[in-house]
Design an enzyme around this catalytic site. Structure first.
Site, PDB file in Angstrom:
ATOM      1  N   LYS A  88       1.230  -2.144   4.952  1.00 44.03           N
ATOM      2  CA  LYS A  88       1.107  -0.576   5.341  1.00 44.03           C
ATOM      3  C   LYS A  88      -0.273  -0.436   5.783  1.00 44.03           C
ATOM      4  O   LYS A  88      -0.160   0.588   6.769  1.00 44.03           O
ATOM      5  CB  LYS A  88       1.043   0.049   3.766  1.00 44.03           C
ATOM      6  CG  LYS A  88       3.078   0.440   3.260  1.00 44.03           C
ATOM      7  CD  LYS A  88       3.351   0.277   4.382  1.00 44.03           C
ATOM      8  CE  LYS A  88       5.177   0.265   4.038  1.00 44.03           C
ATOM      9  NZ  LYS A  88       6.009   1.070   4.647  1.00 44.03           N
ATOM     10  N   TYR A 100       1.136  -5.404  -0.817  1.00 49.92           N
ATOM     11  CA  TYR A 100       1.883  -4.029  -0.027  1.00 49.92           C
ATOM     12  C   TYR A 100       1.064  -3.699   0.648  1.00 49.92           C
ATOM     13  O   TYR A 100       1.510  -2.872   1.811  1.00 49.92           O
ATOM     14  CB  TYR A 100       2.760  -3.789  -1.668  1.00 49.92           C
ATOM     15  CG  TYR A 100       2.946  -2.806  -0.747  1.00 49.92           C
ATOM     16  CD1 TYR A 100       4.869  -2.898  -0.231  1.00 49.92           C
ATOM     17  CD2 TYR A 100       3.080  -1.258  -0.894  1.00 49.92           C
ATOM     18  CE1 TYR A 100       5.378  -1.568   0.819  1.00 49.92           C
ATOM     19  CE2 TYR A 100       3.987  -0.293  -0.552  1.00 49.92           C
ATOM     20  CZ  TYR A 100       4.578  -0.446  -0.114  1.00 49.92           C
ATOM     21  OH  TYR A 100       5.143   0.979   0.360  1.00 49.92           O
TER      22      TYR A 100
HETATM   23  P1  NDP Z   1      14.675   2.063  -1.131  1.00 53.20           P
HETATM   24  O1  NDP Z   1      14.296   1.442  -1.593  1.00 53.20           O
HETATM   25  O2  NDP Z   1      15.588   3.690  -1.329  1.00 53.20           O
HETATM   26  O3  NDP Z   1      14.775   2.235   0.568  1.00 53.20           O
HETATM   27  C1  NDP Z   1      14.647   1.049   1.668  1.00 53.20           C
HETATM   28  C2  NDP Z   1      15.757   1.178   2.595  1.00 53.20           C
HETATM   29  O4  NDP Z   1      14.913  -0.376   3.344  1.00 53.20           O
HETATM   30  C3  NDP Z   1      17.395   0.637   2.177  1.00 53.20           C
HETATM   31  O5  NDP Z   1      17.873   1.060   2.956  1.00 53.20           O
HETATM   32  C4  NDP Z   1      17.440  -1.010   2.230  1.00 53.20           C
HETATM   33  O6  NDP Z   1      18.969  -0.935   2.754  1.00 53.20           O
HETATM   34  C5  NDP Z   1      16.418  -0.992   3.669  1.00 53.20           C
HETATM   35  N1  NDP Z   1      15.489  -2.261   3.321  1.00 53.20           N
HETATM   36  C6  NDP Z   1      14.857  -3.323   2.478  1.00 53.20           C
HETATM   37  N2  NDP Z   1      15.294  -4.675   3.464  1.00 53.20           N
HETATM   38  C7  NDP Z   1      15.742  -4.251   4.233  1.00 53.20           C
HETATM   39  C8  NDP Z   1      15.504  -5.726   5.624  1.00 53.20           C
HETATM   40  N3  NDP Z   1      15.165  -6.903   5.655  1.00 53.20           N
HETATM   41  N4  NDP Z   1      16.323  -4.989   6.317  1.00 53.20           N
HETATM   42  C9  NDP Z   1      17.167  -4.539   6.739  1.00 53.20           C
HETATM   43  N5  NDP Z   1      17.185  -3.528   6.054  1.00 53.20           N
HETATM   44  C10 NDP Z   1      16.561  -3.308   4.692  1.00 53.20           C
HETATM   45  O7  NDP Z   1      13.062   2.604  -0.651  1.00 53.20           O
HETATM   46  P2  NDP Z   1      12.583   3.946   0.321  1.00 53.20           P
HETATM   47  O8  NDP Z   1      13.736   5.022   1.200  1.00 53.20           O
HETATM   48  O9  NDP Z   1      11.646   4.659  -0.873  1.00 53.20           O
HETATM   49  O10 NDP Z   1      11.741   3.649   1.308  1.00 53.20           O
HETATM   50  C11 NDP Z   1      12.166   3.558   3.163  1.00 53.20           C
HETATM   51  C12 NDP Z   1      10.437   3.078   3.249  1.00 53.20           C
HETATM   52  O11 NDP Z   1       9.467   3.965   2.547  1.00 53.20           O
HETATM   53  C13 NDP Z   1       9.325   1.612   3.220  1.00 53.20           C
HETATM   54  O12 NDP Z   1       9.113   1.644   4.283  1.00 53.20           O
HETATM   55  C14 NDP Z   1       8.705   2.112   1.973  1.00 53.20           C
HETATM   56  O13 NDP Z   1       7.543   1.044   1.735  1.00 53.20           O
HETATM   57  C15 NDP Z   1       7.940   3.294   2.125  1.00 53.20           C
HETATM   58  N6  NDP Z   1       7.540   4.349   1.484  1.00 53.20           N
HETATM   59  C16 NDP Z   1       8.515   5.511   0.147  1.00 53.20           C
HETATM   60  C17 NDP Z   1       7.688   5.075  -0.977  1.00 53.20           C
HETATM   61  C18 NDP Z   1       8.164   5.469  -1.911  1.00 53.20           C
HETATM   62  O14 NDP Z   1       7.138   6.267  -2.730  1.00 53.20           O
HETATM   63  N7  NDP Z   1       9.736   5.595  -2.902  1.00 53.20           N
HETATM   64  C19 NDP Z   1       5.637   5.539  -0.761  1.00 53.20           C
HETATM   65  C20 NDP Z   1       5.552   5.361   0.775  1.00 53.20           C
HETATM   66  C21 NDP Z   1       6.284   4.507   1.534  1.00 53.20           C
HETATM   67  P3  NDP Z   1      19.074  -2.602   2.557  1.00 53.20           P
HETATM   68  O15 NDP Z   1      18.536  -3.142   0.790  1.00 53.20           O
HETATM   69  O16 NDP Z   1      20.550  -2.403   2.352  1.00 53.20           O
HETATM   70  O17 NDP Z   1      19.034  -3.942   3.944  1.00 53.20           O
HETATM   71  C1  8X3 Z   2       4.688   3.340  -1.559  1.00 52.55           C
HETATM   72  C2  8X3 Z   2       4.253   3.692  -2.644  1.00 52.55           C
HETATM   73  O1  8X3 Z   2       2.562   4.333  -4.747  1.00 52.55           O
HETATM   74  O2  8X3 Z   2       3.283   2.076  -4.331  1.00 52.55           O
HETATM   75  O3  8X3 Z   2       4.346   2.995  -0.822  1.00 52.55           O
HETATM   76  O4  8X3 Z   2       1.740   3.355  -2.649  1.00 52.55           O
HETATM   77  S1  8X3 Z   2       2.809   3.477  -3.616  1.00 52.55           S
END
Ligand code: NDP
Ligand code: 8X3
Length: 256
Positions: free
Chosen positions: A161, A157
């Site tokens: 990133k 992961y």
């Molecule tokens: P969620 O799981 O709540 O949302 C993830 C979103 O990504 C969903 O809308 C999902 O939609 C979509 N997604 C996943 N796979 C696909 C795919 N193959 N095609 C299209 N859409 C896809 O997580 P977050 O909102 O937290 O994550 C959003 C971003 O933020 C990510 O890039 C994550 O790595 C990043 N992030 C999150 C952190 C956290 O602590 N939550 C911290 C740092 C970064 P669906 O399943 O409907 O396709």
């Molecule tokens: C998603 C959050 O804590 O796995 O990027 O780095 S963490």
């Protein structure tokens, strides 16, 4: 209040978490939204809410960003009136598992790499040429603190990133001679469905990630994305790292 009136914003992964919050905040600021994710029913529900609440228009499409063919077909089918994308939020992403490399699942690695790295590239390849032709656009990639640090059992992961960080920097170099801006917003702990997805529906385990501290909300991150996208055209917010106040590093967290 920031204004995004008459601006068209494409958000990937708009069906949940940070992407969904971005949709709401950009809609509140007056933007027209192109919303994509795999769960179309969620997009349709969100779409009717933001249309009702803010009177903006939306275009929703089912899209799995892991498929370059699907991304190309989405771009080809996007009506002309929706191709003037002013802001691209490359948000779709996920983690799967928490494992040592020598014990990890190859399928999990492929899902993370295909979504977080290749998916972001496919969408960018389809959309950025429209921005270059119009000499206008802002790209906001959602990275992570995991793109700056590596934590135990998170090698793959974190690698995805780190790749987002490298791609963001590369895009900025490649687009430096255009008016297009490139930004990365890199959160620490944000309470979304992220950990439930990582632990394949294990809600109890997912909850422990956010226990004992006040995590960021998806709205906190959407607010930063909107801020970056709504600066005057000569201002390029290159990178924002956002932590909860009780977090100081990827795994350095004060819990009470
Ligand atoms: P969620 O799981 O709540 O949302 C993830 C979103 O990504 C969903 O809308 C999902 O939609 C979509 N997604 C996943 N796979 C696909 C795919 N193959 N095609 C299209 N859409 C896809 O997580 P977050 O909102 O937290 O994550 C959003 C971003 O933020 C990510 O890039 C994550 O790595 C990043 N992030 C999150 C952190 C956290 O602590 N939550 C911290 C740092 C970064 P669906 O399943 O409907 O396709
Ligand atoms: C998603 C959050 O804590 O796995 O990027 O780095 S963490």
């Amino acid at each position: 209040m920031y204004t995004m009136k008459e601006q068209t914003v494409l958000i990937t992964g708009a069906s949940s978490g940070i992407g969904r919050s971005c949709a709401r905040l950009f809609a509140q600021a007056g933007a027209r939204l192109v919303l994509v994710a795999r769960r179309k029913e969620r997009l349709d529900e969100l779409s009717s809410v933001v249309q009702g609440d803010f009177g903006i228009s939306t275009y929703c499409a089912t899209l799995d960003v892991r498929s370059n063919e699907a991304v190309d077909a989405f771009a080809a089918a996007l009506p002309e009136a929706w191709r003037n994308i002013d802001v691209l939020v490359n948000n779709a992403g996920l983690s799967r598992g928490l494992d040592k490399v020598h014990e990890g699942s190859v399928q999990d690695w492929e899902e993370m790499i295909d979504t977080n790295v290749k998916g972001l590239l496919y969408v960018s390849r389809a959309v950025i040429p429209w921005m270059v032709a119009r000499k206008k656009g802002t790209i906001v990639n959602i990275g992570s603190i995991a793109g700056h640090e590596v934590y135990p059992k998170g090698a793959v992961y974190c690698a995805t990133k780190h790749a987002v960080d490298a791609i963001t920097k590369g895009m900025r170099l490649d687009l430096m001679d255009t008016p297009i801006r490139v930004c990365t917003v890199d959160p620490g702990l944000v309470e979304t469905e992220f950990s439930e997805v990582r632990f394949r529906g294990d809600k109890e385990r997912a909850k422990t990630i956010y226990q004992g501290l006040q995590p960021l909300t998806p709205d906190d991150i959407a607010d930063i994305v909107l801020f970056a996208a709504s600066r005057p055209p000569h201002v390029q917010i290159a990178e924002v790292i956002a932590f909860p106040t009780a977090q100081a590093g990827a795994v350095i967290v004060h819990r009470t």
